[in-house]
Design a protein around this motif. Structure first.
Motif, PDB file in Angstrom:
ATOM      1  N   THR A  83       0.938  -1.184   0.144  1.00 38.09           N
ATOM      2  CA  THR A  83      -0.001   0.011   0.085  1.00 38.09           C
ATOM      3  C   THR A  83       1.111   1.334  -0.087  1.00 38.09           C
ATOM      4  O   THR A  83       1.180   1.658  -1.059  1.00 38.09           O
ATOM      5  N   GLU A  84       1.217   1.613   1.203  1.00 31.98           N
ATOM      6  CA  GLU A  84       1.976   2.867   1.337  1.00 31.98           C
ATOM      7  C   GLU A  84       3.175   2.865   0.335  1.00 31.98           C
ATOM      8  O   GLU A  84       3.470   4.100  -0.182  1.00 31.98           O
ATOM      9  N   LEU A  85       4.070   1.828   0.393  1.00 28.98           N
ATOM     10  CA  LEU A  85       5.391   1.977  -0.140  1.00 28.98           C
ATOM     11  C   LEU A  85       5.006   1.853  -1.664  1.00 28.98           C
ATOM     12  O   LEU A  85       5.981   2.384  -2.594  1.00 28.98           O
ATOM     13  N   THR A  86       4.057   1.092  -2.384  1.00 27.05           N
ATOM     14  CA  THR A  86       3.929   0.764  -3.846  1.00 27.05           C
ATOM     15  C   THR A  86       3.445   2.418  -4.228  1.00 27.05           C
ATOM     16  O   THR A  86       3.811   2.642  -5.338  1.00 27.05           O
ATOM     17  N   ARG A  87       2.469   2.922  -3.252  1.00 29.44           N
ATOM     18  CA  ARG A  87       2.205   4.184  -3.899  1.00 29.44           C
ATOM     19  C   ARG A  87       3.293   5.132  -4.041  1.00 29.44           C
ATOM     20  O   ARG A  87       3.322   6.061  -4.891  1.00 29.44           O
ATOM     21  N   ARG A  88       4.168   5.179  -3.125  1.00 29.55           N
ATOM     22  CA  ARG A  88       5.258   6.095  -3.133  1.00 29.55           C
ATOM     23  C   ARG A  88       6.189   5.733  -4.423  1.00 29.55           C
ATOM     24  O   ARG A  88       6.682   6.678  -5.113  1.00 29.55           O
ATOM     25  N   ALA A  89       6.416   4.527  -4.546  1.00 35.05           N
ATOM     26  CA  ALA A  89       7.181   4.086  -5.806  1.00 35.05           C
ATOM     27  C   ALA A  89       6.389   4.385  -7.235  1.00 35.05           C
ATOM     28  O   ALA A  89       7.126   5.083  -7.949  1.00 35.05           O
ATOM     29  N   ASN A  90       4.922   4.262  -7.224  1.00 37.33           N
ATOM     30  CA  ASN A  90       4.450   4.585  -8.475  1.00 37.33           C
ATOM     31  C   ASN A  90       4.793   6.045  -8.355  1.00 37.33           C
ATOM     32  O   ASN A  90       4.889   6.653  -9.564  1.00 37.33           O
ATOM     33  N   ASP A  91       4.541   7.157  -7.235  1.00 33.10           N
ATOM     34  CA  ASP A  91       4.652   8.380  -7.556  1.00 33.10           C
ATOM     35  C   ASP A  91       6.097   9.013  -7.900  1.00 33.10           C
ATOM     36  O   ASP A  91       6.240   9.758  -8.813  1.00 33.10           O
ATOM     37  N   ALA A  92       7.056   8.016  -7.493  1.00 32.98           N
ATOM     38  CA  ALA A  92       8.404   8.539  -7.882  1.00 32.98           C
ATOM     39  C   ALA A  92       8.848   7.555  -9.249  1.00 32.98           C
ATOM     40  O   ALA A  92      10.054   7.856 -10.130  1.00 32.98           O
ATOM     41  N   GLY A  93       7.917   6.904  -9.803  1.00 34.48           N
ATOM     42  CA  GLY A  93       8.295   6.062 -11.099  1.00 34.48           C
ATOM     43  C   GLY A  93       9.287   5.155 -10.900  1.00 34.48           C
ATOM     44  O   GLY A  93      10.216   5.100 -11.943  1.00 34.48           O
ATOM     45  N   VAL A  94       9.516   4.605  -9.746  1.00 34.76           N
ATOM     46  CA  VAL A  94      10.652   3.632  -9.548  1.00 34.76           C
ATOM     47  C   VAL A  94       9.767   2.061  -9.266  1.00 34.76           C
ATOM     48  O   VAL A  94       8.487   2.165  -8.813  1.00 34.76           O
ATOM     49  N   GLU A  95      10.472   1.143  -9.343  1.00 34.80           N
ATOM     50  CA  GLU A  95      10.080  -0.318  -8.698  1.00 34.80           C
ATOM     51  C   GLU A  95      10.346  -0.082  -7.180  1.00 34.80           C
ATOM     52  O   GLU A  95      11.123   0.620  -6.784  1.00 34.80           O
ATOM     53  N   LEU A  96       9.540  -0.854  -6.702  1.00 39.08           N
ATOM     54  CA  LEU A  96       9.536  -1.054  -5.332  1.00 39.08           C
ATOM     55  C   LEU A  96      10.945  -1.233  -4.695  1.00 39.08           C
ATOM     56  O   LEU A  96      11.403  -0.635  -3.729  1.00 39.08           O
ATOM     57  N   ALA A  97      11.637  -2.146  -5.114  1.00 37.65           N
ATOM     58  CA  ALA A  97      12.891  -2.599  -4.678  1.00 37.65           C
ATOM     59  C   ALA A  97      13.903  -1.271  -4.796  1.00 37.65           C
ATOM     60  O   ALA A  97      15.011  -1.404  -4.345  1.00 37.65           O
ATOM     61  N   GLU A  98      13.566  -0.460  -5.642  1.00 38.03           N
ATOM     62  CA  GLU A  98      14.261   0.659  -6.081  1.00 38.03           C
ATOM     63  C   GLU A  98      14.248   1.856  -5.057  1.00 38.03           C
ATOM     64  O   GLU A  98      14.890   2.995  -5.101  1.00 38.03           O
TER      65      GLU A  98
END
Lengths: 509, 497
Positions: free
Chosen positions: B370-385
């Motif tokens: 949830t939280e981190l996937t949203r932030r990854a999407n916002d930043a245009g990066v993969e979760l692991a990045e």
């Protein structure tokens, strides 16, 4: 007093130091004085040294004396000074490899062999002259001017290690380190009346040796006697974790072998005379001294036979593909980006332009010639025909050695086809220059050890002739046994060491 | 010159794509490939260097045994054969970031060869054939000063940091990957992702694409549909995120099709990928004339791993991915849907590591999906990045479990972590995020809320406990969120009992 000191062998100096008859400072100063007296400059004198470190050597000598006084000498040779070929990295001392491209470079680290002689307490007198990046057989390809043969200063001292051999022959140093890729220790030894040993490939660490051809290079001793070479070889030899091609084999039998050989008994030893390394085109005086030495071996009890190594006739061609290939890659690092010469062309300071201009200005013709040949030989489409084919012939040469050593203990030949030739004679004829190494190259290709010991003076020019002994890999002790036997018998016959026949050197003043 | 781009659907209608991926993995050995210098990331420029990795005259390489071990384990995990005898070779070319002007690499004798890796895309399994995995050393790092965009052209001067020179790399090269059609971009991404997961599982690399410890070169060519031939390829270098791998393939497919549709021929060249707009631009032309003059490295002895050692290393391999997924699902008590979502989000390894660091599985899953996937999407990066690592997520959850913070404050802690403000504890202290545990202040706030909402208080007194939420909300607002909602509820109910 000082003259007496410089005429002593390293073993004699070691004894005198141990007996308290002299000090390392005295010995070192005597040699530094001799260097001042005879070494001269690029224009005149022996010019064996590119860099003399009087202050450093005397400091090391004083430290050695202090250790000895305290009963803590580190090695038999502690305090005996030595000269080092300028292809070996010496921390704090310039290392140029005889090239302009490394002018002013001071390594931040020591070659393993340099570390070992420092740890043993041998004061380093300085760095000796050489053909640029060890490419040559006359030391004329040094960017800093040639070394002159102490027997005749109009002649070459051999190469590439002419500086180390001449320094020892001129009594400027009792010991020197050389490197031998195709004969660079043995051929200078032959033409200066000194002893030179190329150890088994991997027997001495190459870490810190600025590579000419990595698969051929080997560091070895340059001395006036076989025993001195054995002493130095035992000191510098043995496995080094920094050189993964160095072998983990014992290096403690050389001195014993030299002492045994000096008793003159070679009974039961089987000696093979290499048929292919003699004959047409070889200087008659060289062949004559060689034949006499072979007879001497028989007199000492050895069984001598002729042995054929048919592929040796291809050794020169093989060598001049493998060596340039490796060196074209090794020398790529000299690009002005990190150390050494840096030439910035007007109007274009880009890395590519700086590299080109620096390499153009910094390398001599012979170096450029070999870089071009090597680059060509490794190129796609030519690799198999040249480098690949050369590696196959190399294997055949190794097999010839293996077959020969099934029947004999050692192989012998003249070290070099001629005595020292006049400076300049072969400078414009690379092929004639390359032929100097005809007899020495096969050992490098196969990795087997070889020694050159003086066999006397050629009748036609009164110049030294070298006698080469080759042994199977890791059987370096046989070189010392046979070399010492020949040396003892001939010294007896001559009534003293061969260098006693050399002309007295005068200063270049 | 701008290439015509063909819409993706049209590309796959007319052409068959062929993919090829070369992945460089920076190993996490303590020391470099051929010397004893530290192989760690960072460090002041040119401080992690020695005569060998600086290529000083005379210095020699010695092979790092640990790197060979890692290479063999990677090879085995990729189902490769392991060479009984292989050599290093010199790859000769001049470049200032290469100390010797040759790279010590492997050429025709790789340590591992002929393997495969299965990857799954939208329920379909693709077998990616591995041609080879070989050992080599990294180069130094150039930076160009002056000029406009940090590129060499127009720069005033360049600097080279040799700390990276000699760090061990494993290069994993696929054979041409055919038959992926419209799934080519996803297959490329899934393959790189699978390699990364495998590298993480093996523990042989930091596996951070954002820091360059995994770098992908994407080769792509198109051929007319059904022709069965291979077209001319382009090689897009250093694509440094999973999303970028997908985008680079998609862009190159459209670009190649544009050239081919117009009757042109694709130039065999290297290309640079641009993260900002997902395009590529021409690098240098790479023709067959480029000649690295490979030959065996004469300063190194051959590497000849004994079969016993190889088998010992095989026994250390992590379990195969499918079996592992089944095991984790069982251990975590996840539903099939939980599991599919977790894998789909690329969070499996992250959740696993977070759980390993002490968090409950559902909590770990909640944060990453949830939280981190949203932030990854916002930043245009993969979760692991994301600049948040599993251990930090576990630490945040531990603070929630200890009631030091609540979920809402945890989000602010993640803000701080992403902004590089330090450890969770430091962020809580600096931002003043801790839940108020001062009973006096809390009690006063509850009293105030009761006083201001007499109607609600009465309802609760009458036993309508559900009405408590409104009072709790008021208290939380008063406390600016920094209160433990559970405790507030207890206090409200106590006071109105």
């Amino acid at each position: 007093m000082s003259d007496e000191l410089i005429k002593k062998t390293a073993a004699e100096l070691a004894d005198a130091l141990a007996a308290g008859e002299t000090t390392s400072v005295e010995v070192t100063r005597a040699h530094l004085d001799r260097i001042l007296e005879v070494d001269g400059t690029a224009e005149s004198g022996v010019h064996a040294f590119l860099h003399v470190d009087a202050e450093g050597a005397l400091t090391q000598a004083a430290e050695s004396d202090a250790r000895r006084t305290a009963g803590r000498a580190r090695h038999l040779l502690d305090g005996v000074p030595i000269a080092v070929k300028d292809v070996l990295a010496t921390q704090g001392l310039p290392t140029t490899c005889g090239s302009k491209i490394l002018e002013g470079w001071v390594p931040p680290y020591d070659a393993t062999v340099v570390r070992r002689i420092k740890d043993a307490g041998l004061p380093i007198l300085g760095k000796t002259n050489m053909d640029e990046f060890a490419m040559g057989s006359s030391t004329e390809h040094s960017a800093y001017g040639p070394t002159r043969n102490p027997w005749d200063q109009t002649r070459i001292p051999g190469g590439s290690g002419g500086g180390s051999a001449a320094a020892v022959a001129a009594f400027e140093a009792p010991l020197a380190l050389g490197t031998d890729t195709g004969g660079s220790i043995r051929q200078p030894g032959a033409v200066t009346g000194t002893v030179g040993v190329k150890p088994t490939y991997g027997g001495v660490s190459r870490y810190g040796l600025v590579a000419l051809a990595n698969s051929l290079d080997q560091v070895g001793p340059v001395t006036r006697t076989v025993l001195d070479s054995a002493l130095l070889h035992e000191l510098i030899g043995g496995h080094d974790p920094l050189d993964s091609t160095s072998v983990d084999a014992p290096v403690d039998g050389f001195v014993a072998a030299a002492r045994q050989g000096a008793t003159g008994d070679l009974k039961g030893l089987k000696v093979g005379v290499i048929k292919e390394l003699a004959g047409e085109g070889w200087q008659p005086g060289v062949m004559q001294r060689f034949a006499e030495t072979v007879d001497l071996l028989t007199e000492l009890g050895a069984e001598v036979t002729e042995v054929s190594c048919p592929t040796f006739v291809h050794a020169m061609a093989t060598y001049y593909l493998i060596l340039p290939a490796e060196c074209s890659s090794n020398l790529a690092k000299f690009d002005a980006m990190r150390y050494g010469l840096r030439v910035v062309p007007d109007g274009d300071p880009s890395a590519e332009a700086v590299m080109k201009a620096t390499r153009d200005a910094g390398f001599g013709d012979e170096v450029k010639r070999r870089i071009m040949i090597g680059t060509y030989a490794l190129s796609s489409g030519y690799y198999d025909a040249y480098y690949g084919q050369a590696q196959k012939v190399r294997t055949l040469i190794s097999r010839d050695f293996a077959a020969a050593f099934e029947g004999v203990d050692v192989l012998v030949s003249p070290t070099s086809p001629t005595t020292a030739f006049p400076l300049g004679e072969k400078l414009d004829d690379p092929l004639a220059m390359y032929l100097q190494d005809l007899a020495t190259i096969p050992a490098n290709l196969a990795g087997v050890p070889g020694i050159s010991v003086p066999a006397g003076l050629a009748d036609e020019d009164g110049l030294p002739v070298g006698f080469q002994v080759l042994a199977p890999a890791l059987a370096d002790d046989r070189l010392y046994r046979v070399g010492a036997a020949v040396e003892a018998a001939l010294t007896d016959r001559w009534g003293g060491p061969i260098l006693a026949k050399a002309p007295t050197l005068e200063g270049p003043r | 010159m701008t290439d015509m781009l063909v819409p993706f659907d049209d590309v796959v209608a007319s052409y068959d794509p062929a993919l090829g991926l070369e992945i460089h993995v920076e190993l996490n050995t303590n020391t470099k490939m051929f010397c004893g210098c530290p192989a760690s990331f960072g460090g002041e420029p040119n401080t992690q260097v020695c005569p060998t990795c600086l290529g000083l005259p005379g210095a020699m390489p010695v092979v790092n045994g640990k790197a060979v071990e890692s290479a063999i384990r990677i090879g085995l995990a990729l189902n490769c054969d392991i060479a009984e005898w292989c050599r290093f070779a010199r790859k000769n070319y001049f470049y200032p970031d290469m100390p010797k002007n040759f790279q010590t690499s492997q050429y025709d004798e790789p340590i591992a060869f002929e393997g495969y890796l299965d990857v799954e895309v939208e329920g379909e399994t693709f077998r990616i054939e591995i041609e080879r995995a070989h050992m080599e050393e990294d180069t130094g790092k150039s930076s160009h000063v002056g000029g406009t965009d940090g590129r060499i052209h127009g720069a005033d001067y360049s600097l080279v940091d040799y700390n990276r020179a000699g760090i061990p790399l494993i290069e994993i090269v696929t054979k041409p990957i055919l038959g992926t059609g419209e799934k080519a971009p996803l297959v490329a991404k899934a393959y790189v992702s699978a390699i990364r997961d495998l590298i993480v599982a093996l523990g042989v690399s930091d596996a951070r694409m954002d820091q360059g410890s995994i770098r992908a070169d994407v080769n792509l060519s198109l051929a007319p549909k059904g022709s069965g031939v291979l077209g001319t390829r382009s090689e897009t270098k250093n694509v440094n995120s999973l999303r970028s791998v997908e985008r680079a393939v998609r862009f190159e497919m459209s670009r190649h099709a544009g050239i081919l549709d117009a009757g042109g021929s694709v130039l065999q060249e290297t290309r640079h990928f641009h993260e900002n707009d997902g395009t590529t631009s021409s690098g240098r032309e790479k023709s067959d004339a480029e000649d690295y003059r490979y030959f065996p490295e004469p300063d190194l002895v051959p590497v000849a791993p004994s079969r016993e050692w190889v088998e010992e290393l095989r026994a250390t391999l992590p379990e195969n991915p499918a079996a592992k997924r089944a095991r984790l699902q069982e251990e975590w008590g996840f539903t099939d849907l939980d599991m599919r979502d977790t894998i789909g989000a690329g969070a499996l390894a992250l959740v696993e590591e977070t759980v390993a660091a002490g968090a409950a599985p559902q909590a770990a899953r909640k944060w990453w999906l949830t939280e981190l996937t949203r932030r990854a999407n916002d930043a245009g990066v993969e979760l692991a990045e994301l600049a948040v690592i599993p251990a930090q997520v576990a630490a945040v959850q531990a603070l929630v479990d200890a009631k030091t913070i609540n979920d809402k404050l945890a989000r602010q802690v993640f803000d701080g972590l992403l902004a590089g403000e330090g450890t969770p504890e430091e962020i809580i202290a600096a931002r003043g995020l801790a839940v108020v545990s001062d009973e006096g202040a809390l009690s006063a706030a509850v009293d105030k809320a009761i006083a201001e909402n007499p109607d609600i208080a009465d309802k609760i007194r009458d036993g309508k406990v559900a009405a408590a939420g409104a009072l709790i909300g008021a208290v939380m607002k008063e406390m600016r969120g920094q209160a433990d909602a559970g405790r507030v509820r207890e206090l409200v109910l106590e006071k109105l009992a």
